[in-house]
Design an enzyme around this catalytic site. Structure first.
Site, PDB file in Angstrom:
ATOM      1  N   CYS A   1     -15.686   1.663 -23.508  1.00 51.39           N
ATOM      2  CA  CYS A   1     -14.667   1.477 -24.546  1.00 51.39           C
ATOM      3  C   CYS A   1     -14.979   0.234 -25.387  1.00 51.39           C
ATOM      4  CB  CYS A   1     -13.280   1.414 -23.915  1.00 51.39           C
ATOM      5  SG  CYS A   1     -11.934   1.638 -25.112  1.00 51.39           S
TER       6      CYS A   1
ATOM      7  N   GLU B   1       7.050   7.907  -4.818  1.00 53.29           N
ATOM      8  CA  GLU B   1       6.924   6.501  -4.439  1.00 53.29           C
ATOM      9  C   GLU B   1       7.874   5.670  -5.288  1.00 53.29           C
ATOM     10  OE1 GLU B   1       3.844   2.742  -4.911  1.00 53.29           O
ATOM     11  OE2 GLU B   1       3.115   4.778  -5.301  1.00 53.29           O
TER      12      GLU B   1
ATOM     13  N   GLY C   1       0.798  -1.219   0.000  1.00 54.34           N
ATOM     14  CA  GLY C   1       0.000   0.000   0.000  1.00 54.34           C
ATOM     15  C   GLY C   1       0.828   1.265   0.000  1.00 54.34           C
ATOM     16  N   LYS C   2       1.988   1.223  -0.658  1.00 56.81           N
ATOM     17  CA  LYS C   2       2.810   2.440  -0.748  1.00 56.81           C
ATOM     18  C   LYS C   2       2.058   3.540  -1.485  1.00 56.81           C
ATOM     19  CE  LYS C   2       6.393   0.723  -2.883  1.00 56.81           C
ATOM     20  NZ  LYS C   2       5.868  -0.637  -3.085  1.00 56.81           N
TER      21      LYS C   2
ATOM     22  N   THR D   1       8.166  -8.354  14.646  1.00 55.89           N
ATOM     23  CA  THR D   1       8.882  -7.146  14.214  1.00 55.89           C
ATOM     24  C   THR D   1      10.167  -7.450  13.459  1.00 55.89           C
ATOM     25  OG1 THR D   1      10.169  -6.966  16.266  1.00 55.89           O
ATOM     26  CG2 THR D   1       7.984  -5.926  16.233  1.00 55.89           C
TER      27      THR D   1
ATOM     28  N   GLU E   1     -14.182   6.211 -15.893  1.00 55.45           N
ATOM     29  CA  GLU E   1     -13.687   5.821 -14.572  1.00 55.45           C
ATOM     30  C   GLU E   1     -12.435   6.586 -14.159  1.00 55.45           C
ATOM     31  OE1 GLU E   1     -11.928   2.621 -17.391  1.00 55.45           O
ATOM     32  OE2 GLU E   1     -13.669   3.940 -17.277  1.00 55.45           O
TER      33      GLU E   1
ATOM     34  N   GLU F   1     -10.835  -5.157 -35.592  1.00 56.44           N
ATOM     35  CA  GLU F   1      -9.768  -5.596 -34.696  1.00 56.44           C
ATOM     36  C   GLU F   1      -9.550  -7.100 -34.761  1.00 56.44           C
ATOM     37  OE1 GLU F   1      -8.596  -5.446 -29.920  1.00 56.44           O
ATOM     38  OE2 GLU F   1     -10.368  -4.381 -30.648  1.00 56.44           O
TER      39      GLU F   1
ATOM     40  N   ASP G   1      -1.140   3.401  -9.684  1.00 54.83           N
ATOM     41  CA  ASP G   1      -1.025   4.228  -8.482  1.00 54.83           C
ATOM     42  C   ASP G   1      -1.314   5.695  -8.767  1.00 54.83           C
ATOM     43  OD1 ASP G   1      -0.523   2.543  -6.278  1.00 54.83           O
ATOM     44  OD2 ASP G   1       1.521   2.204  -6.952  1.00 54.83           O
TER      45      ASP G   1
ATOM     46  N   ARG H   1      -8.021   2.096 -30.412  1.00 52.42           N
ATOM     47  CA  ARG H   1      -7.550   2.153 -31.802  1.00 52.42           C
ATOM     48  C   ARG H   1      -8.702   2.057 -32.803  1.00 52.42           C
ATOM     49  NH1 ARG H   1      -3.312  -1.171 -29.844  1.00 52.42           N
ATOM     50  NH2 ARG H   1      -1.271  -0.170 -30.018  1.00 52.42           N
TER      51      ARG H   1
ATOM     52  N   HIS I   1     -13.143   6.438 -21.267  1.00 48.03           N
ATOM     53  CA  HIS I   1     -12.999   5.784 -19.963  1.00 48.03           C
ATOM     54  C   HIS I   1     -13.397   6.756 -18.854  1.00 48.03           C
ATOM     55  CE1 HIS I   1     -10.949   1.986 -21.087  1.00 48.03           C
ATOM     56  NE2 HIS I   1     -10.537   2.699 -22.122  1.00 48.03           N
TER      57      HIS I   1
END
EC number: 6.3.4.2
Length: 583
Positions: free
Chosen positions: A379, A139, A16-17, A187, A557, A403, A71, A510, A555
């Protein structure tokens, strides 16, 4: 001068960086600081554009047409700051520039080496385009100890030595595994990870410890002792049920205040009202709506990360939990679809490439259309919707997409250079031919993107790198990347959702709808509600006679945020909620 914060990871990957970097950026923003977040990826691919989604996850497309790491989607969603091509770099891009410069004689005959030449390019990337920012958060992909990551760690070590602690801070994210037999968080892996990092020459200033349960004070004191860090700079990162709870969890742990204290910056109050509002809506979400996602890349849901988050944003908007049903399109048939999609409130077919799994997707599209279930095609999902309509509603039984390179009536055709009326330019020429182990064969051809308002501004940044691994003789092989304007037709579902007739959305395709068939589609009830500026590219189709049936070429989203859900996802979930109530 901007201050630099480097986020590294140890013990295992996928800790989760990216969420940590995005959360810290948001928390600093909430105190009035201007923050930029960047991702440095150690892999040798020039960019993720040709990588297998099973392996890498989704390709996140920025406004300026860069194909980047997922990310960057977290960075945008958490901060609201639009990412760009200067926010992501890979080892492949670095070596491409290095080798090109060497061939051009720019190194004047000296021996080209990892140190200082590779590390200098990395440092140039990090240190460039910093004007106007108070903090640059970088990151570093992978984990400490990875061979491919060593040049990046060396580069940030050198930056740390140059800037000193007044302007540079290192955050290291590690895992505290829970051993059930002794009922204890261990640890030792964290100690060894810090030891590995210090062997490179980097001493972390803040340790963020990921754990599945609360970390005891004795464990924190032990970590602080063996890792040579003050106990107050050991920050717990306890697993959360929802990623949008993470920033406030870090805030409650004082992460951003520890950063400001380190830099000797006066603390100011945080403005987190909109995030507390989101948390309140998440906790108040008791009702559920069930959405089926018809997918091709079934091994990793990260291939659809932005779609998942956009659905969740719409769920937050309505205080509904989104119950996702993942349907592998390869296993979907006419015989089993009733059973597999039982009690579904909405069907979404996301983007993708290649012929595999398309039959199952089209079966799902037909099921949504004939049963009046809310449908959203994105799409490739929109393109398949037009083929399904052509075959089963209009009667063009041999309707295909160009395609697939099979005989038939080409409802979907390849984009040519004249399909867009805005000025276009070659972004990259990283032409290669790759074959995924279980995917389609893809041509990564000349990539085009529209010139945006600031594209003509002079930049001192050396990247992204222009590379050339092939012959760009076939100029028609294009990928339409980045944000393009779209004009909407009044009194349509799309126009109602956006409350505007002019929008701007991101693309990665495309192929496009063949405009020769527009009239016959309209005769069968299809409404074309969105077009590119010169109307050469169909952007949105609708079936207004149905409850909610929309396909979009772009897109959406990529532009959805937790505090600003995308209007199309809002309307899709609204339709699904209403369908659920009616059934």
């Amino acid at each position: 001068m901007a201050r630099f914060i480097f986020v590294t990871g140890g013990v295992v990957s996928s800790l989760g960086k990216g969420i940590t970097a995005a959360s810290l950026a948001m928390l600093l923003q909430a105190k009035g600081f201007r923050v930029s977040v960047r991702k440095l990826d150690p892999y040798l691919n020039v960019d993720p554009g040709t990588m297998n989604p099973h392996e890498h996850g989704e390709v996140y497309v920025t406004d300026d047409g860069a194909e980047t790491d997922l990310d960057l989607g977290h960075y945008e969603r958490f901060t609201g700051v639009t990412a760009c091509k200067f926010d992501n770099i890979t080892t492949g891009a670095i070596y491409s520039k290095l080798l090109k410069d060497e061939r051009l004689g720019n190194y004047t005959g000296i021996t080209v080496q990892v140190i200082p030449h590779v590390t200098n390019i990395i440092k140039d990337f990090i240190m460039s385009n910093t004007n106007g920012f108070d903090f640059i958060i970088c990151e570093i992909g992978g984990t400490v100890g990875d061979i491919e990551g060593l040049p990046f760690f060396e580069a940030i070590r050198q930056i740390g030595n140059k800037l000193k602690s007044a302007n540079c801070l290192f955050i290291h994210l590690t895992l505290l595994p829970y051993v059930k037999t002794v009922r204890e968080l261990k640890t030792k892996p964290t100690q060894h990870s810090v030891k590995e990092l210090r062997a490179i020459g980097i001493s972390p200033n803040i340790l963020v410890c990921r754990a599945e349960r609360n970390i005891s004070k004795s464990a924190i004191d032990k970590i602080a002792l063996f890792c040579n860090i003050k106990p107050e700079y050991v920050i717990p990162a306890i697993d959360q049920k929802n990623i949008y709870l993470v920033p406030i969890a870090y805030h409650n742990s004082g992460l951003e205040n520890k950063v400001l204290n380190f830099f000797n910056i006066n603390l100011v109050p945080s403005k987190l009202d909109k995030w507390y509002d989101i948390i309140g809506k998440i906790k108040d979400s008791n009702s559920k709506v069930k959405i089926a996602i018809i997918i091709k890349y079934h091994k990793s849901h990260d291939a659809y990360k932005s779609v998942i988050e956009a659905l969740n944003h719409a769920g937050i908007y309505y205080k509904y939990k989104i119950d996702l049903l993942w349907i592998n399109a390869e296993n979907l048939t006419e015989e089993n679809i009733n059973k597999k999609l039982l009690n579904i409130n909405g069907i979404l077919v996301p983007g993708g490439f290649g012929v595999r799994a398309t039959k199952g997707k089209m079966i799902a599209i037909k099921y949504a259309r004939t049963n009046n279930i809310p449908f959203f095609g994105i799409c490739f999902g929109m393109q398949l919707a037009t083929i399904e309509i052509a075959q089963n509603l209009i009667g063009i039984k041999d309707a295909v997409t160009e395609e697939f390179k099979i005989k038939g009536t080409k409802i979907i055709e390849k984009i040519n250079k004249n399909s867009e009326d805005v000025t276009i330019t070659i972004k990259n020429t990283h032409i290669s031919k790759c074959t995924y182990s279980e995917e389609f064969e893809c041509d990564t051809s000349t990539v085009y993107s529209n010139i945006h308002e600031d594209s003509n501004k002079e930049s001192t940044h050396r990247l992204p790198i222009e590379t050339n691994f092939g012959n760009i003789s076939d100029i028609k092989k294009t990928m339409r990347l980045g944000a393009y304007p779209c004009n909407l037709v009044a009194n349509t579902i799309a126009a109602t959702a956006y409350q505007s007739l002019e929008i701007n959305e991101r693309h990665r395709h495309r192929y496009k709808f063949n405009n020769e068939f527009q009239n016959i589609f309209e005769q069968h009830g299809v409404v074309f509600s969105g077009f590119s500026k010169n109307k050469q590219i169909v952007e949105i189709i609708e079936l207004p006679e149905l409850r909610w049936f929309i396909g979009v070429q772009f897109h959406p989203e990529f532009k959805s945020k937790p505090f600003e859900a995308h209007p199309l996802f809002i309307q899709f979930i609204k339709a699904a909620i209403e369908y659920n109530k009616c059934n």
